[in-house]
Design a protein around this motif. Structure first.
Motif, PDB file in Angstrom:
ATOM      1  N   LYS A   1      21.236 -21.573 152.954  1.00  0.00           N
ATOM      2  CA  LYS A   1      22.447 -20.753 153.069  1.00  0.00           C
ATOM      3  C   LYS A   1      23.631 -21.669 153.342  1.00  0.00           C
ATOM      4  CE  LYS A   1      19.980 -16.752 154.916  1.00  0.00           C
ATOM      5  NZ  LYS A   1      19.850 -15.794 156.068  1.00  0.00           N
ATOM      6  N   VAL A   2      24.794 -21.302 152.820  1.00  0.00           N
ATOM      7  CA  VAL A   2      25.961 -22.151 153.017  1.00  0.00           C
ATOM      8  C   VAL A   2      27.184 -21.308 153.369  1.00  0.00           C
ATOM      9  CG1 VAL A   2      26.431 -22.171 150.521  1.00  0.00           C
ATOM     10  CG2 VAL A   2      27.417 -23.940 151.966  1.00  0.00           C
ATOM     11  N   ASN A   3      27.940 -21.774 154.342  1.00  0.00           N
ATOM     12  CA  ASN A   3      29.193 -21.134 154.749  1.00  0.00           C
ATOM     13  C   ASN A   3      30.351 -22.053 154.376  1.00  0.00           C
ATOM     14  OD1 ASN A   3      27.870 -18.910 155.996  1.00  0.00           O
ATOM     15  ND2 ASN A   3      27.491 -20.153 157.819  1.00  0.00           N
TER      16      ASN A   3
ATOM     17  N   LYS B   1      35.882 -19.721 150.897  1.00  0.00           N
ATOM     18  CA  LYS B   1      34.925 -19.109 149.971  1.00  0.00           C
ATOM     19  C   LYS B   1      35.602 -18.667 148.677  1.00  0.00           C
ATOM     20  CE  LYS B   1      31.757 -15.178 149.563  1.00  0.00           C
ATOM     21  NZ  LYS B   1      31.194 -13.987 150.250  1.00  0.00           N
ATOM     22  N   GLU B   2      36.851 -18.210 148.768  1.00  0.00           N
ATOM     23  CA  GLU B   2      37.520 -17.683 147.585  1.00  0.00           C
ATOM     24  C   GLU B   2      37.699 -18.744 146.502  1.00  0.00           C
ATOM     25  OE1 GLU B   2      38.110 -14.506 147.016  1.00  0.00           O
ATOM     26  OE2 GLU B   2      37.067 -14.218 148.922  1.00  0.00           O
TER      27      GLU B   2
ATOM     28  N   GLY C   1      31.777 -27.088 153.369  1.00  0.00           N
ATOM     29  CA  GLY C   1      30.945 -26.010 153.882  1.00  0.00           C
ATOM     30  C   GLY C   1      29.784 -26.561 154.696  1.00  0.00           C
ATOM     31  N   LYS C   2      29.144 -25.682 155.462  1.00  0.00           N
ATOM     32  CA  LYS C   2      27.950 -26.041 156.224  1.00  0.00           C
ATOM     33  C   LYS C   2      26.757 -25.327 155.603  1.00  0.00           C
ATOM     34  CE  LYS C   2      30.102 -26.829 160.748  1.00  0.00           C
ATOM     35  NZ  LYS C   2      30.135 -26.400 162.180  1.00  0.00           N
ATOM     36  N   ALA C   3      25.737 -26.106 155.254  1.00  0.00           N
ATOM     37  CA  ALA C   3      24.524 -25.537 154.661  1.00  0.00           C
ATOM     38  C   ALA C   3      23.386 -25.630 155.662  1.00  0.00           C
ATOM     39  CB  ALA C   3      24.158 -26.275 153.386  1.00  0.00           C
ATOM     40  N   TYR C   4      22.566 -24.593 155.678  1.00  0.00           N
ATOM     41  CA  TYR C   4      21.442 -24.535 156.613  1.00  0.00           C
ATOM     42  C   TYR C   4      20.142 -24.396 155.827  1.00  0.00           C
ATOM     43  CZ  TYR C   4      25.123 -23.839 160.037  1.00  0.00           C
ATOM     44  OH  TYR C   4      26.254 -24.015 160.815  1.00  0.00           O
TER      45      TYR C   4
ATOM     46  N   LYS D   1      25.062 -13.497 150.351  1.00  0.00           N
ATOM     47  CA  LYS D   1      25.820 -14.609 150.923  1.00  0.00           C
ATOM     48  C   LYS D   1      25.691 -15.813 150.003  1.00  0.00           C
ATOM     49  CE  LYS D   1      25.250 -13.240 155.777  1.00  0.00           C
ATOM     50  NZ  LYS D   1      24.760 -13.662 157.117  1.00  0.00           N
ATOM     51  N   PRO D   2      26.630 -16.751 150.076  1.00  0.00           N
ATOM     52  CA  PRO D   2      26.513 -17.955 149.250  1.00  0.00           C
ATOM     53  C   PRO D   2      25.242 -18.734 149.590  1.00  0.00           C
ATOM     54  CG  PRO D   2      28.733 -17.749 150.130  1.00  0.00           C
ATOM     55  CD  PRO D   2      27.899 -16.734 150.835  1.00  0.00           C
ATOM     56  N   MET D   3      24.596 -19.248 148.558  1.00  0.00           N
ATOM     57  CA  MET D   3      23.387 -20.052 148.713  1.00  0.00           C
ATOM     58  C   MET D   3      23.566 -21.363 147.951  1.00  0.00           C
ATOM     59  SD  MET D   3      20.987 -18.254 150.414  1.00  0.00           S
ATOM     60  CE  MET D   3      19.432 -18.972 149.868  1.00  0.00           C
TER      61      MET D   3
END
Length: 361
Positions: free
Chosen positions: A23-25, A29-30, A143-146, A178-180
């Motif tokens: 998952k990435v935040n 995002k836009e 972004g931060k990816a988990y 959610k963004p992945m």
């Protein structure tokens, strides 16, 4: 790593990478969504011209301003969609109506670009810092990816290799709830971190016949003698309206159970049909049968089976499927050994694997 994958050139090319998901935040995002929208538009707009024979070079010039940086991957996706439709003759007339159901964009890996030109990552203590190139502003979107913590050592090694220009990695950003982010990790590196050592067996060979409602396995020895047969059922998944996610889980669970069983009885080689040699999907006159064929992601199950087998320490052989379902040999196996058609197919697949191994020696 002592376990091997033996198969066609097409199959070996397919198994160069394993995809891991996180998952990435994104901070903005836009801006990332804007890339995905442009990517989707390019794919939709190039399907028909590609089908009509327009060259990749012509389309690259035409659409470069709309989607710089990610255009190469978008055109490759459009070509993949065309190839998929051509596999099914009844869909050839529907090329113009092909729909892009998934919302994503991707960037291929390249050693010379230190892994990937448009998507970079840096492994931190409990997450991964992601940078995505904005193709219009020539800036990076952070972004931060988990990912699962078990993947962080693997990603750290991949980061080091890419910085030394020794390995590349493909990357896909997708949007559902959610963004992945989906990173394509070299298979050798994945197996280095996740494969387990399997005790040496007895040289037994297991043939797999993958079906929409069952998994059939036949185990033979080096002389071709049948040692045992097994059928792993998941027949409920073919019912109309059965959830696809649940169906996939049941099929993968059956495959895992089969491999664990084979490990216990001393199998060293598992054999699957090389579906990458099959150019067209065969349909029947049965509507219910065709529905099963359409809903059954056989290549997806094969991919999982190959990677799972390698992880568990098996050697994997992929054989040409020609003659394993409809042939004189298939009829003889049913008649002389009393096999049903699916067990007969698994038996012939095992024999073909034995033949390939004997040719290599």
């Amino acid at each position: 790593m002592t376990n091997k994958l033996i198969g066609s050139k097409e199959a070996l090319e397919h198994f160069q990478f394993v995809t891991i998901n996180g998952k990435v935040n994104f901070e903005d995002k836009e801006r990332v969504v804007r890339i995905a929208k442009a990517y989707s538009q390019v794919v939709k707009s190039t399907i028909r011209p590609l089908f009509d024979g327009k060259s990749i070079d012509e389309l690259t010039k035409e659409f470069y301003n709309l989607l710089p940086n990610y255009l190469e991957t978008a055109l490759k996706q459009a070509k993949t969609i065309i190839d998929g439709l051509l596999e099914r003759e009844e869909n050839r007339g529907e090329m113009i109506h092909a729909r892009i159901r998934k919302f994503w964009f991707g960037s291929r890996g390249n050693k010379a670009d230190k892994g990937n030109r448009n998507v970079k990552f840096h492994v931190l203590e409990d997450h991964v810092l992601i940078k995505v190139r904005d193709p219009w502003n020539k800036e990076w979107i952070f972004g931060k990816a988990y990912f699962g913590k078990e993947y962080l050592p693997l990603l750290k090694e991949l980061e080091d290799l890419s910085q030394r220009k020794e390995e590349g990695y493909g990357a896909v950003i997708s949007f559902k709830e959610k963004p992945m982010i989906h990173l394509q990790v070299p298979v050798w590196l994945y197996l280095k971190h996740f494969s387990s050592l399997k005790p040496a067996g007895y040289g037994l060979i297991a043939g797999f016949d993958l079906n929409s409602d069952r998994l059939n396995v036949v185990v033979i020895n080096k002389d071709g003698k049948v040692i045992t047969t097994r059928t792993f059922w998941y027949s409920d998944v073919t019912r109309p309206g059965f959830p696809k996610v649940k169906a996939r889980a049941l099929r993968l669970n059956a495959l895992s159970n089969a491999l664990e069983f084979l490990s216990r009885i001393g199998v060293d080689y598992v054999v699957f049909e090389d579906l990458f040699l099959v150019k067209k999907r065969k349909f029947t006159r049965s509507k219910s049968g065709n529905r099963k064929i359409t809903r059954f992601a056989k290549k997806q199950l094969l991919t999982h089976g190959v990677i799972k087998s390698l992880r568990l320490g098996f050697n994997v052989v992929l054989v040409n499927p020609k003659g394993t379902t409809n042939s004189e040999e298939h009829d003889r196996a049913m008649r002389e050994k009393g096999f049903d058609r699916h067990i007969a197919s698994a038996y012939l697949i095992a024999l073909k694997g034995l033949g390939m191994l004997n040719d290599i020696k």
